[in-house]
Enzyme design. Structure first.
Site, PDB file in Angstrom:
ATOM      1  N   GLY A  10     -18.853 -12.749  -3.322  1.00 53.42           N
ATOM      2  CA  GLY A  10     -17.621 -12.039  -2.925  1.00 53.42           C
ATOM      3  C   GLY A  10     -17.597 -11.806  -1.426  1.00 53.42           C
ATOM      4  O   GLY A  10     -17.202 -10.736  -1.012  1.00 53.42           O
ATOM      5  N   ALA A  11     -18.602 -12.428  -0.442  1.00 57.05           N
ATOM      6  CA  ALA A  11     -18.879 -11.992   0.799  1.00 57.05           C
ATOM      7  C   ALA A  11     -17.847 -12.671   1.679  1.00 57.05           C
ATOM      8  O   ALA A  11     -18.157 -12.552   2.998  1.00 57.05           O
ATOM      9  CB  ALA A  11     -20.206 -12.426   1.119  1.00 57.05           C
ATOM     10  N   ILE A  15     -15.718  -5.759   1.239  1.00 57.18           N
ATOM     11  CA  ILE A  15     -16.829  -5.156   0.942  1.00 57.18           C
ATOM     12  C   ILE A  15     -18.063  -6.037   1.151  1.00 57.18           C
ATOM     13  O   ILE A  15     -19.063  -5.777   1.780  1.00 57.18           O
ATOM     14  CB  ILE A  15     -16.766  -4.225  -0.024  1.00 57.18           C
ATOM     15  CG1 ILE A  15     -15.723  -3.212   0.056  1.00 57.18           C
ATOM     16  CG2 ILE A  15     -18.098  -3.512  -0.520  1.00 57.18           C
ATOM     17  CD1 ILE A  15     -15.352  -2.550  -1.165  1.00 57.18           C
ATOM     18  N   GLY A  16     -17.917  -7.220   0.323  1.00 56.21           N
ATOM     19  CA  GLY A  16     -19.038  -8.197   0.436  1.00 56.21           C
ATOM     20  C   GLY A  16     -19.192  -8.723   1.787  1.00 56.21           C
ATOM     21  O   GLY A  16     -20.348  -8.734   2.101  1.00 56.21           O
ATOM     22  N   SER A 127     -16.713   0.339 -10.106  1.00 55.03           N
ATOM     23  CA  SER A 127     -15.707   1.026  -9.550  1.00 55.03           C
ATOM     24  C   SER A 127     -15.911   2.337 -10.209  1.00 55.03           C
ATOM     25  O   SER A 127     -15.930   2.644 -11.325  1.00 55.03           O
ATOM     26  CB  SER A 127     -14.215   0.473  -9.793  1.00 55.03           C
ATOM     27  OG  SER A 127     -13.176   1.555  -9.642  1.00 55.03           O
ATOM     28  N   TYR A 152      -8.870  -4.351 -15.815  1.00 56.06           N
ATOM     29  CA  TYR A 152      -9.602  -4.185 -14.689  1.00 56.06           C
ATOM     30  C   TYR A 152     -10.698  -2.919 -15.342  1.00 56.06           C
ATOM     31  O   TYR A 152     -12.093  -3.168 -14.835  1.00 56.06           O
ATOM     32  CB  TYR A 152      -8.956  -3.805 -13.553  1.00 56.06           C
ATOM     33  CG  TYR A 152      -9.830  -3.298 -12.209  1.00 56.06           C
ATOM     34  CD1 TYR A 152     -10.505  -4.548 -11.653  1.00 56.06           C
ATOM     35  CD2 TYR A 152      -9.915  -2.048 -11.815  1.00 56.06           C
ATOM     36  CE1 TYR A 152     -11.326  -4.250 -10.629  1.00 56.06           C
ATOM     37  CE2 TYR A 152     -10.727  -1.883 -10.636  1.00 56.06           C
ATOM     38  CZ  TYR A 152     -11.415  -2.701 -10.274  1.00 56.06           C
ATOM     39  OH  TYR A 152     -12.183  -2.562  -8.919  1.00 56.06           O
TER      40      TYR A 152
HETATM   41  N1  LIG Z   1     -11.782  -1.656  -2.318  1.00 61.50           N
HETATM   42  C1  LIG Z   1     -12.011  -0.778  -3.296  1.00 61.50           C
HETATM   43  O1  LIG Z   1     -11.255   0.323  -2.995  1.00 61.50           O
HETATM   44  C2  LIG Z   1     -12.595  -0.874  -4.493  1.00 61.50           C
HETATM   45  C3  LIG Z   1     -13.021   0.204  -5.351  1.00 61.50           C
HETATM   46  C4  LIG Z   1     -13.691   0.123  -6.190  1.00 61.50           C
HETATM   47  C5  LIG Z   1     -14.352  -1.043  -6.577  1.00 61.50           C
HETATM   48  N2  LIG Z   1     -14.248  -2.137  -5.595  1.00 61.50           N
HETATM   49  C6  LIG Z   1     -15.033  -3.500  -5.936  1.00 61.50           C
HETATM   50  O2  LIG Z   1     -15.684  -3.934  -4.798  1.00 61.50           O
HETATM   51  C7  LIG Z   1     -15.984  -5.360  -5.029  1.00 61.50           C
HETATM   52  C8  LIG Z   1     -15.525  -5.865  -3.956  1.00 61.50           C
HETATM   53  O3  LIG Z   1     -13.904  -5.907  -3.569  1.00 61.50           O
HETATM   54  P1  LIG Z   1     -13.110  -5.761  -2.316  1.00 61.50           P
HETATM   55  O4  LIG Z   1     -12.465  -4.501  -2.230  1.00 61.50           O
HETATM   56  O5  LIG Z   1     -14.039  -6.023  -1.122  1.00 61.50           O
HETATM   57  O6  LIG Z   1     -12.097  -6.867  -2.414  1.00 61.50           O
HETATM   58  P2  LIG Z   1     -11.503  -8.133  -1.726  1.00 61.50           P
HETATM   59  O7  LIG Z   1     -11.415  -7.996  -0.618  1.00 61.50           O
HETATM   60  O8  LIG Z   1     -10.530  -8.873  -2.336  1.00 61.50           O
HETATM   61  O9  LIG Z   1     -12.787  -9.111  -2.120  1.00 61.50           O
HETATM   62  C9  LIG Z   1     -12.991  -9.701  -3.124  1.00 61.50           C
HETATM   63  C10 LIG Z   1     -14.047 -10.934  -2.748  1.00 61.50           C
HETATM   64  O10 LIG Z   1     -14.320 -11.420  -4.276  1.00 61.50           O
HETATM   65  C11 LIG Z   1     -14.278 -12.752  -4.018  1.00 61.50           C
HETATM   66  N3  LIG Z   1     -13.869 -13.376  -5.416  1.00 61.50           N
HETATM   67  C12 LIG Z   1     -12.571 -13.238  -5.997  1.00 61.50           C
HETATM   68  N4  LIG Z   1     -12.610 -14.090  -7.110  1.00 61.50           N
HETATM   69  C13 LIG Z   1     -13.744 -14.924  -7.049  1.00 61.50           C
HETATM   70  C14 LIG Z   1     -14.051 -15.998  -7.854  1.00 61.50           C
HETATM   71  N5  LIG Z   1     -13.374 -16.388  -8.724  1.00 61.50           N
HETATM   72  N6  LIG Z   1     -15.375 -16.516  -7.645  1.00 61.50           N
HETATM   73  C15 LIG Z   1     -16.102 -15.916  -6.471  1.00 61.50           C
HETATM   74  N7  LIG Z   1     -15.657 -15.125  -5.677  1.00 61.50           N
HETATM   75  C16 LIG Z   1     -14.686 -14.619  -6.193  1.00 61.50           C
HETATM   76  C17 LIG Z   1     -13.273 -13.209  -2.965  1.00 61.50           C
HETATM   77  O11 LIG Z   1     -13.739 -14.383  -2.338  1.00 61.50           O
HETATM   78  P3  LIG Z   1     -12.992 -15.701  -2.540  1.00 61.50           P
HETATM   79  O12 LIG Z   1     -11.537 -15.367  -2.751  1.00 61.50           O
HETATM   80  O13 LIG Z   1     -13.154 -16.619  -1.243  1.00 61.50           O
HETATM   81  O14 LIG Z   1     -13.704 -16.245  -3.626  1.00 61.50           O
HETATM   82  C18 LIG Z   1     -13.666 -11.830  -2.074  1.00 61.50           C
HETATM   83  O15 LIG Z   1     -14.903 -12.409  -1.124  1.00 61.50           O
HETATM   84  C19 LIG Z   1     -14.963  -5.629  -6.402  1.00 61.50           C
HETATM   85  O16 LIG Z   1     -15.927  -5.812  -7.408  1.00 61.50           O
HETATM   86  C20 LIG Z   1     -14.022  -4.575  -6.751  1.00 61.50           C
HETATM   87  O17 LIG Z   1     -13.984  -4.334  -7.861  1.00 61.50           O
HETATM   88  C21 LIG Z   1     -13.424  -2.056  -4.849  1.00 61.50           C
END
Ligand SMILES: NC(=O)c1ccc[n+]([C@@H]2O[C@H](COP(=O)([O-])OP(=O)(O)OC[C@H]3O[C@@H](n4cnc5c(N)ncnc54)[C@H](OP(=O)(O)O)[C@@H]3O)[C@@H](O)[C@H]2O)c1
Length: 279
Positions: A10-11, A15-16, A127, A152
């Protein structure tokens, strides 16, 4: 010393992306794994991975094992949040399938390389909402009753149970991280909670870059030990600098962890080979 090698799922954004960019800046060799290409990280290489398709996970792992003998760091970061009910290619409820089962399969398939790594770490991104999660073992896929947020929080609790059980079953340094509340694309178009998430994010979220700090700390700080968890130190663990945090009692339930592990092996067909934990 040989260059250290990391995979960050997920980079392609959020965050990734910031986690991978910072690792690359610190001279790690980084493979970014996601469905969409992102070439904006100097020194990192993108490999296609769809965690909603076990065939894609297997292709990714085979390619890696064919090319490299060892892996020093795996960051299980990719995630989706609060989607209307949908299923993966393999028929799993999508949030459970992507957030937990895809990463369970990926880690298991990469295990030989991780065991050959330099005191390898696996960082699983959960989370703070895992604390609201419950494992609904009688209806894990929400076939009878589905709640977008419930699915979730269950998947994020599954991340905790998995990471702690991985630490008990292997000599790997398996660590948890959560980003607090970070302004990312997690509530992307199509997500019914999108406007609420974005309004809240504008008011109180930290940047995606700051959200990457707990993952980076868990991945690289020399003091970090297996089965620890890190999150932001501010009020409600929503923002701030990385600090040690406690996971919920349900996350520490070893019976649930063993049960989830057995189910995950059955569903994915990925069986972790027996490894001895060194004293
Ligand atoms: N943002 C927050 O406040 C928050 C809070 C708590 C936890 N988190 C956790 O942080 C992590 C990153 O989330 P984020 O907030 O950075 O969200 P984001 O901006 O939506 O990024 C999510 C990443 O996951 C990838 N992804 C989604 N579906 C996928 C699939 N089927 N196969 C492979 N990659 C996939 C996406 O890439 P592609 O679409 O290119 O595949 C994207 O790079 C998650 O585990 C989330 O639960 C976030």
């Amino acid at each position: 010393m040989a260059e250290k090698l990391a995979i960050v799922t997920g980079a392609s954004g959020g965050i990734g992306f910031h986690t991978a960019r910072e690792l690359a800046a610190r001279n790690w060799r980084v493979i970014t794994a996601a469905r969409h290409r992102n070439d904006d990280i100097p020194g990192a290489e993108w490999w296609e991975l769809d965690l909603a398709d076990l065939a894609s996970v297997r292709r990714f792992a085979s390619r890696f094992l064919d090319g490299y003998g060892r892996l020093d760091l795996l960051i299980n970061n990719a995630g989706v949040m609060a989607l209307p009910r949908a299923v993966t290619v393999d028929g799993f409820e999508r949030q459970f399938g992507v957030n937990h089962l895809g990463h369970f399969a990926l880690t298991g398939l990469l295990l030989p390389a991780l065991l050959a790594g330099d005191r390898a770490r696996v960082v699983t991104v959960t989370s703070g909402l895992h604390r609201r999660g419950r494992m609904n073992f009688d209806d894990l896929m929400g076939e009878r009753r589905y709640s977008k947020l419930g699915a979730y929080t269950q998947s994020k609790l599954a991340n905790v149970l998995f990471a702690l059980e991985l630490g008990r079953r292997t000599p790997l340094t398996s660590v948890l991280a959560h980003p607090g509340f970070a302004h990312t694309d997690l509530a992307r178009t199509g997500n019914p909670l999108r406007s609420a998430f974005l309004a809240l994010a504008r008011l109180s979220a930290q940047s995606a870059e700051a959200g990457a700090l707990p993952s980076l700390h868990a991945a690289t700080n020399p003091e970090v030990k297996a089965m620890e968890a890190y999150g932001p130190d501010g009020p409600g663990e929503r923002r701030g600098n990385p600090t040690r945090i406690e996971v919920s009692a349900r996350g520490r339930d070893e019976g649930d962890a063993r049960r989830l592990w057995a189910i995950s092996e059955e569903l994915t067909g990925v069986r972790y080979r027996t490894v001895t934990v060194a004293d």
